[in-house]
Write a protein that holds these residues in place. Structure first.
Motif, PDB file in Angstrom:
ATOM      1  N   PRO A  76      30.117-105.622  -2.515  1.00  0.00           N
ATOM      2  CA  PRO A  76      28.703-105.756  -2.860  1.00  0.00           C
ATOM      3  C   PRO A  76      28.153-107.111  -2.457  1.00  0.00           C
ATOM      4  O   PRO A  76      28.878-108.103  -2.426  1.00  0.00           O
ATOM      5  CB  PRO A  76      28.682-105.591  -4.382  1.00  0.00           C
ATOM      6  CG  PRO A  76      30.056-105.880  -4.825  1.00  0.00           C
ATOM      7  CD  PRO A  76      30.972-105.552  -3.680  1.00  0.00           C
ATOM      8  N   PRO A  77      26.869-107.144  -2.107  1.00  0.00           N
ATOM      9  CA  PRO A  77      26.272-108.426  -1.731  1.00  0.00           C
ATOM     10  C   PRO A  77      26.252-109.381  -2.912  1.00  0.00           C
ATOM     11  O   PRO A  77      26.244-108.963  -4.066  1.00  0.00           O
ATOM     12  CB  PRO A  77      24.859-108.047  -1.307  1.00  0.00           C
ATOM     13  CG  PRO A  77      24.598-106.733  -1.926  1.00  0.00           C
ATOM     14  CD  PRO A  77      25.923-106.058  -2.105  1.00  0.00           C
ATOM     15  N   SER A  78      26.238-110.659  -2.602  1.00  0.00           N
ATOM     16  CA  SER A  78      26.158-111.656  -3.665  1.00  0.00           C
ATOM     17  C   SER A  78      24.959-112.551  -3.399  1.00  0.00           C
ATOM     18  O   SER A  78      24.366-112.506  -2.327  1.00  0.00           O
ATOM     19  CB  SER A  78      27.444-112.483  -3.722  1.00  0.00           C
ATOM     20  OG  SER A  78      27.641-113.144  -2.488  1.00  0.00           O
ATOM     21  N   GLY A  79      24.629-113.361  -4.353  1.00  0.00           N
ATOM     22  CA  GLY A  79      23.488-114.253  -4.194  1.00  0.00           C
ATOM     23  C   GLY A  79      22.246-113.691  -4.847  1.00  0.00           C
ATOM     24  O   GLY A  79      22.276-112.607  -5.444  1.00  0.00           O
ATOM     25  N   PRO A  80      21.151-114.416  -4.719  1.00  0.00           N
ATOM     26  CA  PRO A  80      19.949-114.024  -5.448  1.00  0.00           C
ATOM     27  C   PRO A  80      19.250-112.783  -4.899  1.00  0.00           C
ATOM     28  O   PRO A  80      18.542-112.112  -5.619  1.00  0.00           O
ATOM     29  CB  PRO A  80      19.041-115.251  -5.332  1.00  0.00           C
ATOM     30  CG  PRO A  80      19.514-115.961  -4.115  1.00  0.00           C
ATOM     31  CD  PRO A  80      20.983-115.680  -4.022  1.00  0.00           C
ATOM     32  N   ALA A  82      14.337-112.454  -5.169  1.00  0.00           N
ATOM     33  CA  ALA A  82      14.304-113.845  -5.637  1.00  0.00           C
ATOM     34  C   ALA A  82      13.607-114.725  -4.612  1.00  0.00           C
ATOM     35  O   ALA A  82      12.854-115.633  -4.975  1.00  0.00           O
ATOM     36  CB  ALA A  82      15.724-114.351  -5.896  1.00  0.00           C
ATOM     37  N   TRP A  83      13.830-114.468  -3.320  1.00  0.00           N
ATOM     38  CA  TRP A  83      13.176-115.275  -2.287  1.00  0.00           C
ATOM     39  C   TRP A  83      11.672-115.026  -2.269  1.00  0.00           C
ATOM     40  O   TRP A  83      10.891-115.946  -2.066  1.00  0.00           O
ATOM     41  CB  TRP A  83      13.793-115.013  -0.919  1.00  0.00           C
ATOM     42  CG  TRP A  83      15.203-115.515  -0.848  1.00  0.00           C
ATOM     43  CD1 TRP A  83      16.325-114.776  -0.688  1.00  0.00           C
ATOM     44  CD2 TRP A  83      15.634-116.877  -0.978  1.00  0.00           C
ATOM     45  NE1 TRP A  83      17.438-115.581  -0.703  1.00  0.00           N
ATOM     46  CE2 TRP A  83      17.041-116.881  -0.877  1.00  0.00           C
ATOM     47  CE3 TRP A  83      14.976-118.086  -1.164  1.00  0.00           C
ATOM     48  CZ2 TRP A  83      17.788-118.043  -0.956  1.00  0.00           C
ATOM     49  CZ3 TRP A  83      15.732-119.242  -1.240  1.00  0.00           C
ATOM     50  CH2 TRP A  83      17.120-119.208  -1.129  1.00  0.00           C
ATOM     51  N   TRP A  84      11.252-113.785  -2.492  1.00  0.00           N
ATOM     52  CA  TRP A  84       9.813-113.509  -2.590  1.00  0.00           C
ATOM     53  C   TRP A  84       9.216-114.253  -3.780  1.00  0.00           C
ATOM     54  O   TRP A  84       8.130-114.834  -3.686  1.00  0.00           O
ATOM     55  CB  TRP A  84       9.553-112.006  -2.737  1.00  0.00           C
ATOM     56  CG  TRP A  84       9.532-111.292  -1.428  1.00  0.00           C
ATOM     57  CD1 TRP A  84      10.525-110.521  -0.909  1.00  0.00           C
ATOM     58  CD2 TRP A  84       8.482-111.293  -0.472  1.00  0.00           C
ATOM     59  NE1 TRP A  84      10.157-110.049   0.312  1.00  0.00           N
ATOM     60  CE2 TRP A  84       8.888-110.507   0.610  1.00  0.00           C
ATOM     61  CE3 TRP A  84       7.228-111.896  -0.411  1.00  0.00           C
ATOM     62  CZ2 TRP A  84       8.102-110.291   1.724  1.00  0.00           C
ATOM     63  CZ3 TRP A  84       6.439-111.665   0.701  1.00  0.00           C
ATOM     64  CH2 TRP A  84       6.874-110.883   1.748  1.00  0.00           C
ATOM     65  N   LEU A 134       6.316-117.113  -3.733  1.00  0.00           N
ATOM     66  CA  LEU A 134       5.068-117.036  -4.496  1.00  0.00           C
ATOM     67  C   LEU A 134       4.865-118.270  -5.369  1.00  0.00           C
ATOM     68  O   LEU A 134       3.749-118.791  -5.472  1.00  0.00           O
ATOM     69  CB  LEU A 134       5.052-115.769  -5.351  1.00  0.00           C
ATOM     70  CG  LEU A 134       4.885-114.467  -4.579  1.00  0.00           C
ATOM     71  CD1 LEU A 134       5.036-113.277  -5.520  1.00  0.00           C
ATOM     72  CD2 LEU A 134       3.538-114.431  -3.876  1.00  0.00           C
ATOM     73  N   VAL A 135       5.940-118.752  -5.994  1.00  0.00           N
ATOM     74  CA  VAL A 135       5.845-119.970  -6.809  1.00  0.00           C
ATOM     75  C   VAL A 135       5.470-121.149  -5.927  1.00  0.00           C
ATOM     76  O   VAL A 135       4.599-121.957  -6.280  1.00  0.00           O
ATOM     77  CB  VAL A 135       7.168-120.224  -7.569  1.00  0.00           C
ATOM     78  CG1 VAL A 135       7.200-121.615  -8.170  1.00  0.00           C
ATOM     79  CG2 VAL A 135       7.367-119.160  -8.639  1.00  0.00           C
ATOM     80  N   ALA A 136       6.093-121.280  -4.759  1.00  0.00           N
ATOM     81  CA  ALA A 136       5.772-122.380  -3.840  1.00  0.00           C
ATOM     82  C   ALA A 136       4.325-122.296  -3.377  1.00  0.00           C
ATOM     83  O   ALA A 136       3.619-123.307  -3.302  1.00  0.00           O
ATOM     84  CB  ALA A 136       6.725-122.359  -2.639  1.00  0.00           C
TER      85      ALA A 136
END
Length: 123
Positions: free
Chosen positions: A90-94, A98-100, A104-106
């Motif tokens: 399975p993939p790991s990381g956010p 999470a990048w979207w 948006l926060v940035a």
């Protein structure tokens, strides 16, 4: 298991199927008899497994056990015909969401900084 659906046949005659496990409160519903489309309805399913049913075998072989609340699976015809299986990685990381969110926060912080800079310039 309350129902199975055929995914496909292997050249050796084995069948790959999806087996559905019911929600904990569902057995009374199944005792009264449900139509097949209701046995696999998302509200009635807790989890699924992909099984290989081989003629003459004492028991099915579990190919995939999904976590609870994974309610459907698709397997490509070419994968079934070739009998391709592998260990899960399975993939790991956010992940992408999470990048979207970080983007948006940035963007919001950048907009706030620009707004403050414009207000200071007007004073």
């Amino acid at each position: 298991m309350t129902a199975i659906r055929l995914l496909g046949w292997l050249p050796d005659g084995s069948a790959w199927v999806v087996a559905y496990r019911p929600e904990p409160n569902a057995p009374s519903w199944y005792a009264d008899g449900l139509a097949m489309d209701q046995r696999t309805a998302y509200a009635n399913v807790r989890s699924i497994r992909v099984l290989s049913l081989t003629p003459g075998a004492a028991a099915p072989v579990t190919l995939l056990t999904a976590p609870d609340q994974v309610l459907a699976v698709d397997v490509a015809d070419s994968v079934v015909r070739a009998g391709r299986v592998r260990e899960a990685d399975p993939p790991s990381g956010p992940g992408g969401r999470a990048w979207w969110g970080a983007g948006l926060v940035a963007l919001a912080l950048g907009g706030l900084a620009a707004y403050r800079r414009l207000r200071r310039g007007r004073r």
